[in-house]
Design an enzyme around this catalytic site. Structure first.
Site, PDB file in Angstrom:
ATOM      1  N   ASP A 289       0.907  -1.262  -0.082  1.00 53.90           N
ATOM      2  CA  ASP A 289       0.001   0.049   0.156  1.00 53.90           C
ATOM      3  C   ASP A 289       0.914   1.138   0.178  1.00 53.90           C
ATOM      4  O   ASP A 289       1.431   1.588   1.097  1.00 53.90           O
ATOM      5  CB  ASP A 289      -0.852  -0.079   1.298  1.00 53.90           C
ATOM      6  CG  ASP A 289      -1.878   1.207   1.039  1.00 53.90           C
ATOM      7  OD1 ASP A 289      -2.124   1.735   0.168  1.00 53.90           O
ATOM      8  OD2 ASP A 289      -2.961   0.893   2.044  1.00 53.90           O
ATOM      9  N   ALA A 290       1.322   1.762  -1.222  1.00 51.10           N
ATOM     10  CA  ALA A 290       2.073   2.985  -1.412  1.00 51.10           C
ATOM     11  C   ALA A 290       1.305   4.063  -1.992  1.00 51.10           C
ATOM     12  O   ALA A 290       1.988   5.082  -1.982  1.00 51.10           O
ATOM     13  CB  ALA A 290       3.458   2.449  -2.219  1.00 51.10           C
ATOM     14  N   LYS A 291       0.386   3.900  -2.713  1.00 51.27           N
ATOM     15  CA  LYS A 291      -0.421   5.010  -3.479  1.00 51.27           C
ATOM     16  C   LYS A 291       0.511   5.810  -4.287  1.00 51.27           C
ATOM     17  O   LYS A 291       0.266   7.088  -4.151  1.00 51.27           O
ATOM     18  CB  LYS A 291      -1.241   5.716  -2.531  1.00 51.27           C
ATOM     19  CG  LYS A 291      -2.245   4.883  -1.679  1.00 51.27           C
ATOM     20  CD  LYS A 291      -3.218   5.788  -0.651  1.00 51.27           C
ATOM     21  CE  LYS A 291      -4.131   4.843  -0.038  1.00 51.27           C
ATOM     22  NZ  LYS A 291      -3.452   3.835   0.928  1.00 51.27           N
ATOM     23  N   ARG A 292       1.404   5.185  -5.152  1.00 50.77           N
ATOM     24  CA  ARG A 292       2.375   6.119  -5.847  1.00 50.77           C
ATOM     25  C   ARG A 292       1.543   6.569  -7.149  1.00 50.77           C
ATOM     26  O   ARG A 292       0.334   6.070  -7.536  1.00 50.77           O
ATOM     27  CB  ARG A 292       3.517   5.030  -6.400  1.00 50.77           C
ATOM     28  CG  ARG A 292       4.314   4.667  -5.331  1.00 50.77           C
ATOM     29  CD  ARG A 292       4.785   5.216  -4.435  1.00 50.77           C
ATOM     30  NE  ARG A 292       5.906   4.823  -3.372  1.00 50.77           N
ATOM     31  CZ  ARG A 292       6.371   5.238  -2.418  1.00 50.77           C
ATOM     32  NH1 ARG A 292       5.523   6.377  -1.760  1.00 50.77           N
ATOM     33  NH2 ARG A 292       7.257   4.814  -1.590  1.00 50.77           N
TER      34      ARG A 292
END
Length: 282
Positions: free
Chosen positions: A97-100
């Protein structure tokens, strides 16, 4: 890991093998860890590994949150945690879960970070910059990409649900269906917005949906399942983080692994009972 398989196929195997739609989010906060672990230099990794050991047979995926590690300069602990999961439970996908989100070389490096540095099986990304920001992530065969679509936080509607006649989240869903050429895309659709979740399911067919918002955020599990299950009564990755991680925080700290296992088991039982009830109704 079975990198040759499309990510959707890996998820189907995980759903079948585990008999579960739940995912445990690994979002460690040092101040909330058991006192015996809190001062260890490897506290975040060791805590998460203990949670993984306690719950791995109950889940279809794990979802470590990158920021919780990066804020403490603990990226090596994150990489070690993911390697630990792959070694012990190679059939359980790891969703970073990094939402890049970015374009060009920066997007390529974000993809390299997720899939080469951390060796994640999938990663969450923001689709706001369009297809060119997503393409570098889709260039990794067998790796999954979870696009933010209708997120679970209370303030998400100001953009995602605008305009009312053709909301942005449905535009993301339609684009994802078009971009999903290799069976590796999924959408993030929160349990806190069950009506929108139903519209997303209708728009994307059997595409997997990562569903946060059950537990601490107050999403209704029964409504989310009714809205989001696919024709095979699968299709969902129902994430629980704080409600599982810190189940032992109130007086049961010494047995935190058992408390977390009990919380995950209770959630899996509830999900499966609702799935069975819905299947009988259909």
């Amino acid at each position: 890991m079975s990198a040759a398989l499309a990510f959707h196929d890996r998820l189907r195997q995980a759903w079948s093998h585990s008999g579960s739609l739940i995912c445990v989010g690994l979002d460690p906060v040092r101040s909330r860890l058991p006192a015996a672990l809190r001062q260890s230099p490897l506290a975040l990794r060791d805590f998460c590994c203990a949670i993984v050991e306690a719950t791995a047979d109950l889940v279809c995926a794990f979802k470590p949150q990158a920021a919780h590690f990066a804020a403490e300069g603990a990226e090596d602990q994150l990489a070690s945690l993911i390697a630990f999961i792959h070694q012990r439970w190679p059939d359980v996908p790891v969703i970073l879960d990094a939402k890049r989100s970015d374009i060009g070389a920066t997007a390529e490096f974000y993809a390299k970070e997720a899939f080469e540095r951390y060796n994640a099986d999938a990663v969450t990304i923001n689709p706001y910059l369009g297809e060119e920001s997503i393409r570098p992530f889709l260039s990794y065969p067998g790796r999954g990409v979870a696009l933010l679509c209708r997120t679970s936080n209370a303030g998400s509607g100001w953009l995602q649900a605008h305009p009312l006649d053709a909301p942005l989240y449905l535009r993301v869903a339609a684009a994802a269906k078009e971009w999903n050429r290799d069976g590796n895309l999924m959408l993030v659709a929160g349990a806190t917005h069950s009506e929108e979740l139903a519209r997303i399911r209708e728009a994307v067919g059997c595409m997997p949906l990562l569903v946060p918002g059950v537990g601490a955020q107050g999403g209704d599990l029964a409504q989310a399942l009714a809205a989001g299950l696919d024709a095979d009564r699968q299709g969902l990755i129902i994430n629980a983080s704080r409600s599982v991680l810190y189940a032992g925080a109130d007086g049961n700290e010494a047995r935190f692994e058992e408390a977390s296992r009990e919380a995950a088991l209770a959630l899996r039982r509830e999900v499966n009972a609702l799935r069975d009830h819905r299947g009988a109704a259909d």
